[in-house]
Design a protein around this motif. Sequence first.
Motif, PDB file in Angstrom:
ATOM      1  N   GLY A 144      35.331 -14.271  22.266  1.00  0.00           N
ATOM      2  CA  GLY A 144      35.073 -15.711  22.324  1.00  0.00           C
ATOM      3  C   GLY A 144      36.307 -16.557  22.592  1.00  0.00           C
ATOM      4  N   ASP A 145      37.486 -15.952  22.532  1.00  0.00           N
ATOM      5  CA  ASP A 145      38.720 -16.704  22.782  1.00  0.00           C
ATOM      6  C   ASP A 145      39.067 -16.696  24.261  1.00  0.00           C
ATOM      7  OD1 ASP A 145      39.207 -17.297  20.083  1.00  0.00           O
ATOM      8  OD2 ASP A 145      40.248 -15.375  19.768  1.00  0.00           O
ATOM      9  N   MET A 146      39.325 -17.897  24.783  1.00  0.00           N
ATOM     10  CA  MET A 146      39.854 -18.015  26.145  1.00  0.00           C
ATOM     11  C   MET A 146      41.243 -18.611  26.046  1.00  0.00           C
ATOM     12  SD  MET A 146      38.670 -20.300  29.414  1.00  0.00           S
ATOM     13  CE  MET A 146      37.366 -19.355  30.103  1.00  0.00           C
ATOM     14  N   ILE A 147      42.132 -18.157  26.924  1.00  0.00           N
ATOM     15  CA  ILE A 147      43.495 -18.683  26.909  1.00  0.00           C
ATOM     16  C   ILE A 147      43.974 -18.909  28.340  1.00  0.00           C
ATOM     17  CG2 ILE A 147      44.756 -16.480  26.981  1.00  0.00           C
ATOM     18  CD1 ILE A 147      46.547 -17.675  24.759  1.00  0.00           C
ATOM     19  N   THR A 148      44.807 -19.955  28.492  1.00  0.00           N
ATOM     20  CA  THR A 148      45.456 -20.163  29.788  1.00  0.00           C
ATOM     21  C   THR A 148      46.968 -20.179  29.553  1.00  0.00           C
ATOM     22  OG1 THR A 148      45.454 -22.589  29.644  1.00  0.00           O
ATOM     23  CG2 THR A 148      43.497 -21.556  30.582  1.00  0.00           C
ATOM     24  N   LEU A 149      47.664 -19.320  30.280  1.00  0.00           N
ATOM     25  CA  LEU A 149      49.125 -19.265  30.232  1.00  0.00           C
ATOM     26  C   LEU A 149      49.634 -19.904  31.518  1.00  0.00           C
ATOM     27  CD1 LEU A 149      49.672 -15.517  29.163  1.00  0.00           C
ATOM     28  CD2 LEU A 149      49.293 -17.515  27.693  1.00  0.00           C
ATOM     29  N   PRO A 150      50.538 -20.878  31.396  1.00  0.00           N
ATOM     30  CA  PRO A 150      50.985 -21.571  32.604  1.00  0.00           C
ATOM     31  C   PRO A 150      51.854 -20.691  33.505  1.00  0.00           C
ATOM     32  CG  PRO A 150      52.285 -22.285  30.727  1.00  0.00           C
ATOM     33  CD  PRO A 150      51.213 -21.371  30.185  1.00  0.00           C
ATOM     34  N   ALA A 151      51.808 -20.950  34.793  1.00  0.00           N
ATOM     35  CA  ALA A 151      52.710 -20.299  35.741  1.00  0.00           C
ATOM     36  C   ALA A 151      54.141 -20.486  35.238  1.00  0.00           C
ATOM     37  CB  ALA A 151      52.553 -20.935  37.121  1.00  0.00           C
ATOM     38  N   GLY A 152      54.936 -19.421  35.305  1.00  0.00           N
ATOM     39  CA  GLY A 152      56.356 -19.534  34.969  1.00  0.00           C
ATOM     40  C   GLY A 152      56.716 -19.252  33.524  1.00  0.00           C
ATOM     41  N   VAL A 174      50.353 -23.705  26.745  1.00  0.00           N
ATOM     42  CA  VAL A 174      49.359 -22.657  26.489  1.00  0.00           C
ATOM     43  C   VAL A 174      48.134 -23.304  25.841  1.00  0.00           C
ATOM     44  CG1 VAL A 174      48.853 -20.556  25.163  1.00  0.00           C
ATOM     45  CG2 VAL A 174      51.115 -20.873  26.224  1.00  0.00           C
ATOM     46  N   HIS A 175      46.972 -23.145  26.480  1.00  0.00           N
ATOM     47  CA  HIS A 175      45.763 -23.787  25.964  1.00  0.00           C
ATOM     48  C   HIS A 175      44.706 -22.745  25.640  1.00  0.00           C
ATOM     49  CE1 HIS A 175      47.490 -27.631  26.922  1.00  0.00           C
ATOM     50  NE2 HIS A 175      47.836 -27.140  28.094  1.00  0.00           N
ATOM     51  N   SER A 176      43.930 -23.038  24.583  1.00  0.00           N
ATOM     52  CA  SER A 176      42.903 -22.076  24.199  1.00  0.00           C
ATOM     53  C   SER A 176      41.567 -22.779  24.000  1.00  0.00           C
ATOM     54  CB  SER A 176      43.324 -21.348  22.931  1.00  0.00           C
ATOM     55  OG  SER A 176      43.556 -22.263  21.889  1.00  0.00           O
ATOM     56  N   TYR A 177      40.517 -22.019  24.165  1.00  0.00           N
ATOM     57  CA  TYR A 177      39.156 -22.493  23.967  1.00  0.00           C
ATOM     58  C   TYR A 177      38.400 -21.447  23.164  1.00  0.00           C
ATOM     59  CZ  TYR A 177      40.270 -24.849  28.458  1.00  0.00           C
ATOM     60  OH  TYR A 177      40.843 -25.557  29.472  1.00  0.00           O
TER      61      TYR A 177
END
Length: 179
Positions: free
Chosen positions: A122-130, A36-39
């Motif tokens: 202002g928060d961006m997040i990426t949740l991985p597939a699965g 999980v990555h955030s910007y």
Amino acid sequence: MVQAWYMDDSAEDQRRPHRLDPDQPVTVQQLSELGVHSYKLDADNYESDPELAKIRKENNYTWMDIITIHKDTLPNYEQKLKIFYEEHLHLDDEIRYILEGSGYFDVRDKEERWIRIFMQKGDMITLPAGIYHRFTLDENNYVKAMRLFVGEPIWTPYNRPAENFDARTKYLQFLEQKA
Ligand code: KMT
Ligand code: NI
């Protein structure tokens, strides 16, 4: 930096913070070990922000739209909120960027404990597939978010249990290799 913490398991309103007592914070490093990555971005200038353009270009996030979740603007509001809060996974990454308002993304850690991620303007997040996850509004009951996708979006949620997907197997392998 995005704020995150382990959740209590009380049955009170899902829109409450559900922090443990004492609080058990989760760092961005711990999140990144779950994929999980955030910007942090400048949400006031999302239309012309070179940082956002760079992230989109580097990750091939060619597609985007903007969703406003509020009882007066979102068709089938109650039903959609219910679906968002069912524990599920997707076969692709889920990428969200908060432009206004706030909400919680909950993700499961390696021991299946819920981590609550507080997402504000202002928060961006990426949740991985699965990865198993869910979303809820907080007590402000309002969020405006950009949804990004690599190519044509497929939003299908697979509610838990959804073990027999390639995306799930791959995600579990990713966790394993991190351990
Ligand atoms: C999702 O897929 O859970 C959502 O789009 C939730 C709203 S985005 C803040
Ligand atoms: Ni989802």
